[in-house]
Design a protein around this motif. Structure first.
Motif, PDB file in Angstrom:
ATOM      1  N   VAL A  67      -5.642   5.262  -5.143  1.00  0.00           N
ATOM      2  CA  VAL A  67      -5.757   3.853  -4.757  1.00  0.00           C
ATOM      3  C   VAL A  67      -7.082   3.276  -5.235  1.00  0.00           C
ATOM      4  O   VAL A  67      -7.158   2.147  -5.710  1.00  0.00           O
ATOM      5  CB  VAL A  67      -5.673   3.716  -3.232  1.00  0.00           C
ATOM      6  N   GLN A  68      -8.131   4.070  -5.076  1.00  0.00           N
ATOM      7  CA  GLN A  68      -9.447   3.603  -5.513  1.00  0.00           C
ATOM      8  C   GLN A  68      -9.395   3.202  -6.973  1.00  0.00           C
ATOM      9  O   GLN A  68      -9.865   2.134  -7.362  1.00  0.00           O
ATOM     10  CB  GLN A  68     -10.471   4.735  -5.334  1.00  0.00           C
ATOM     11  N   TRP A  72     -12.831   9.165  -5.656  1.00  0.00           N
ATOM     12  CA  TRP A  72     -12.733   9.734  -4.309  1.00  0.00           C
ATOM     13  C   TRP A  72     -11.278   9.677  -3.864  1.00  0.00           C
ATOM     14  O   TRP A  72     -10.506   8.855  -4.355  1.00  0.00           O
ATOM     15  CB  TRP A  72     -13.693   9.052  -3.337  1.00  0.00           C
ATOM     16  N   MET A 130      -7.351  -0.025  -7.553  1.00  0.00           N
ATOM     17  CA  MET A 130      -8.013  -1.255  -7.128  1.00  0.00           C
ATOM     18  C   MET A 130      -9.259  -1.553  -7.948  1.00  0.00           C
ATOM     19  O   MET A 130      -9.467  -2.677  -8.397  1.00  0.00           O
ATOM     20  CB  MET A 130      -8.333  -1.190  -5.641  1.00  0.00           C
ATOM     21  N   GLU A 131     -10.099  -0.555  -8.163  1.00  0.00           N
ATOM     22  CA  GLU A 131     -11.342  -0.818  -8.899  1.00  0.00           C
ATOM     23  C   GLU A 131     -11.045  -1.177 -10.350  1.00  0.00           C
ATOM     24  O   GLU A 131     -11.664  -2.072 -10.921  1.00  0.00           O
ATOM     25  CB  GLU A 131     -12.297   0.380  -8.801  1.00  0.00           C
ATOM     26  N   ARG A 175      -9.806  -4.683 -10.610  1.00  0.00           N
ATOM     27  CA  ARG A 175     -10.887  -5.674 -10.567  1.00  0.00           C
ATOM     28  C   ARG A 175     -11.647  -5.727 -11.892  1.00  0.00           C
ATOM     29  O   ARG A 175     -12.086  -6.795 -12.318  1.00  0.00           O
ATOM     30  CB  ARG A 175     -11.848  -5.374  -9.402  1.00  0.00           C
ATOM     31  N   TRP A 230      -8.446  10.836  -0.367  1.00  0.00           N
ATOM     32  CA  TRP A 230      -8.360  11.304   1.018  1.00  0.00           C
ATOM     33  C   TRP A 230      -6.940  11.728   1.336  1.00  0.00           C
ATOM     34  O   TRP A 230      -6.001  11.396   0.621  1.00  0.00           O
ATOM     35  CB  TRP A 230      -8.833  10.237   2.000  1.00  0.00           C
ATOM     36  N   ARG A 242       0.843  -1.196   0.000  1.00  0.00           N
ATOM     37  CA  ARG A 242       0.000   0.000   0.000  1.00  0.00           C
ATOM     38  C   ARG A 242       0.880   1.249   0.000  1.00  0.00           C
ATOM     39  O   ARG A 242       1.728   1.405   0.871  1.00  0.00           O
ATOM     40  CB  ARG A 242      -0.877   0.014   1.255  1.00  0.00           C
ATOM     41  N   GLN A 253     -11.607  14.055   3.227  1.00  0.00           N
ATOM     42  CA  GLN A 253     -12.189  13.068   2.317  1.00  0.00           C
ATOM     43  C   GLN A 253     -12.887  13.828   1.194  1.00  0.00           C
ATOM     44  O   GLN A 253     -13.659  14.748   1.444  1.00  0.00           O
ATOM     45  CB  GLN A 253     -13.200  12.183   3.074  1.00  0.00           C
ATOM     46  N   LEU A 266       2.570  -2.977   5.384  1.00  0.00           N
ATOM     47  CA  LEU A 266       2.163  -2.353   4.118  1.00  0.00           C
ATOM     48  C   LEU A 266       1.806  -3.398   3.063  1.00  0.00           C
ATOM     49  O   LEU A 266       1.105  -3.097   2.095  1.00  0.00           O
ATOM     50  CB  LEU A 266       3.285  -1.474   3.554  1.00  0.00           C
ATOM     51  N   TYR A 267       2.299  -4.618   3.257  1.00  0.00           N
ATOM     52  CA  TYR A 267       2.099  -5.639   2.224  1.00  0.00           C
ATOM     53  C   TYR A 267       0.627  -6.001   2.073  1.00  0.00           C
ATOM     54  O   TYR A 267      -0.049  -6.322   3.049  1.00  0.00           O
ATOM     55  CB  TYR A 267       2.885  -6.911   2.553  1.00  0.00           C
ATOM     56  N   ILE A 268       0.157  -5.994   0.850  1.00  0.00           N
ATOM     57  CA  ILE A 268      -1.226  -6.363   0.570  1.00  0.00           C
ATOM     58  C   ILE A 268      -1.355  -7.876   0.650  1.00  0.00           C
ATOM     59  O   ILE A 268      -2.246  -8.404   1.291  1.00  0.00           O
ATOM     60  CB  ILE A 268      -1.654  -5.834  -0.815  1.00  0.00           C
TER      61      ILE A 268
END
Lengths: 412, 106
Positions: A299-300, A325, A303-304, A307, A327, A47, A336, A65-67
């Motif tokens: 990050v959003q 979004w 990740m999205e 996927r 933050w 992360r 935020q 930090l590791y995912i």
């Protein structure tokens, strides 16, 4: 869309959050073939947001930090090749050439190459105590200099610069932030919110200067002073450059794929090559919600979109249609943000910019298009829903702290 | 090592052995449990790790702070046993914890 056979190999270039999420999601959705994740850094996917916050301050360990820690990668049968660059894609042969001489055959290829920190192009910017902040290694190098009483000069009043300013201040350092534009966070928010964060930092003891030009970094072999355009000098034990990032598009470009502020993909995150996909900071997608192309650095998004790529790879394409979004954590405050406020015609404020909590709502033609909130998590969460619905909202109710935004949801 | 049980909405069960010290969210994501996203990485900012804690366990957890409560209000279909599981640290005492995953996080 051709679905990969169960035995096919999916190679992912880039072991950041987009690459890691793509790999995880492929397994979650039952892909049984081979997954190879190639990373330029030696680390398994980790992360990045905590790098400028809890990891820099020492509150978070590297392992945290590791995912997917190495054991988890192994269990998920995700092959990880770290510390190696992807040098070249041979699209005709469906092969990826690595910097260590290895050649990987792929059935499908995912480009999650991310971005790299923009570097300062000023005299003296190549000195060893001028740091970027993008990776674990960057923070490890930086942290050795973050000692009580030392002077840090931070170039750039964006999220990275301000988050580092907050951590360094808490560590007892003398902190100066230099921003070239007339205000901090100019790229992401309105003058009122910029002014709020300028006040917060100044109250914390940061020497925050906007509209400042830097002439040079002075000192040999390391920088000792920053020379400003007006001739004044600021003493510095080190410099942190937080001036944005550049997308890593060279691999795609060399392979003849379209690049235009990022690797060009369609709504399913496919490039023009049916066997190559892209996700994350490096990708430029057509966003239906905004009716334009966007390259998001978040990050959003990583990740999205990761996927979405996994779903498309498995023959279940989904349109990527994200409402962005973001933050930022600074001191005890959490900012935020949802939506992109550019083009708003009315701002409504709930709470008070002179306190330490507020919500700023941005409307366009009566609809809520974005919100920035500090210390108002409920308002953020409901604003997220209202923005996604393009809800028409009553400005008076938005401004009234006694009214829960929940009641403004059409379903409520 | 403590064991955490995650139940998917369709009843599918994931029994995860996890070292103490990580969050319940990390226990899920590091073991590829579907339906727990953890977009913000565990800093109580996104509410994509929302779960419903089993009634027998809910009262044994430290209460949610103000920030978490605020985020939960706006989570997808929150209930009286809702928590953001990034805010729950795995300890030996939580061995056997049961968390139900909601139908959606986004």
């Amino acid at each position: 869309m051709s679905e990969p056979a169960a035995t096919q190999t999916i190679v992912i270039v880039g072991a950041g959050q987009a690459g890691g999420e793509t790999a995880s999601e492929l397994r979650k959705q039952g892909f049984a073939g081979r997954i190879v994740l190639v990373g330029e850094e030696a680390h398994v996917p980790y992360r990045r947001p905590p790098l400028s916050k809890a990891y820099l301050s020492g509150a978070a360990t590297e392992e945290s930090l590791y995912i997917l820690p190495p054991a988890g990668m192994e269990k998920a049968r995700i092959e990880f090749i770290g510390g190696v660059r992807a040098e070249r894609i041979d699209r005709a042969a469906r092969q990826l050439h690595l910097s260590d001489g290895r050649v990987l055959d792929y059935g499908k290829l995912v480009l999650a190459t991310g971005g790299r920190a923009r570097v300062l192009s000023l005299p003296g910017a190549d000195r060893p105590n001028v740091f970027p902040l993008r990776s674990i290694a960057d923070v490890q190098a930086l942290r050795a200099h973050c000692l009580q009483g030392k002077s840090a000069v931070i170039v750039g009043g964006g999220f990275i610069g301000l988050e580092v300013a907050a951590v360094a201040t808490k560590l007892g350092m003398k902190v100066t932030v230099l921003e070239g534009l007339p205000r901090v966070l100019a790229r992401v928010t309105v003058p009122e919110v910029s002014a709020f964060f300028e006040r917060i930092h100044r109250e914390a003891g940061v020497d925050l200067r906007t509209g400042v030009q830097i002439a040079a970094f002075e000192g040999e072999p390391a920088v000792t002073h920053v020379l400003l355009g007006d001739g004044s000098r600021i003493a510095a034990d080190f410099i942190l450059a937080g001036i944005g990032q550049l997308p890593n598009v060279e691999l795609a470009q060399q392979a003849g794929l379209a690049v235009d502020n990022g690797i060009v993909v369609d709504e399913y995150s496919r490039t023009a090559d049916p066997d190559i996909y892209a996700a994350g900071d490096c990708a430029n997608h057509p966003n239906e919600f905004y009716g334009c192309r966007l390259r998001l650095e978040s990050v959003q998004n990583a990740m999205e979109q990761g996927r979405v790529v996994a779903s498309a790879l498995l023959g279940k394409p989904q349109v990527y249609n994200v409402v962005p979004w973001f933050w930022s954590d600074q001191y005890d405050l959490k900012l935020q943000m949802v939506g992109l406020s550019a083009g708003f015609d009315r701002m409504v404020v709930r709470g008070d910019f002179n306190s330490r909590a507020f919500a700023a709502f941005y409307l366009k033609e009566g609809r809520l298009i974005a919100a920035d909130t500090v210390g108002r998590p409920q308002d953020f969460m409901f604003a997220k829903k209202l923005v996604a619905m393009r809800a028409v909202v009553d400005p008076q109710l938005l401004a009234d702290e006694a009214v829960s935004l929940k009641t403004l949801l059409p379903a409520a | 090592m403590p064991t955490i049980t995650f139940l998917e909405p369709d009843g599918k069960t994931h029994v995860i052995e996890t070292p103490a010290g990580v969050s319940v969210m990390e226990a899920a994501t590091r073991n590829l449990v579907p339906g727990i996203i953890g977009e913000c990485g565990g800093c109580c900012t996104c509410a994509t790790c929302h779960v419903h804690i089993d009634e027998s366990w809910y009262g044994r957890l430290e209460s949610a702070d103000e920030m978490e409560q605020g985020m939960l209000e706006g989570a997808v279909e929150p209930g009286p046993l809702s928590r953001l599981c990034c805010q729950i640290k795995v300890t030996e005492e939580l061995d056997g914890l049961i968390a139900r995953i909601p139908a959606g996080q986004l």
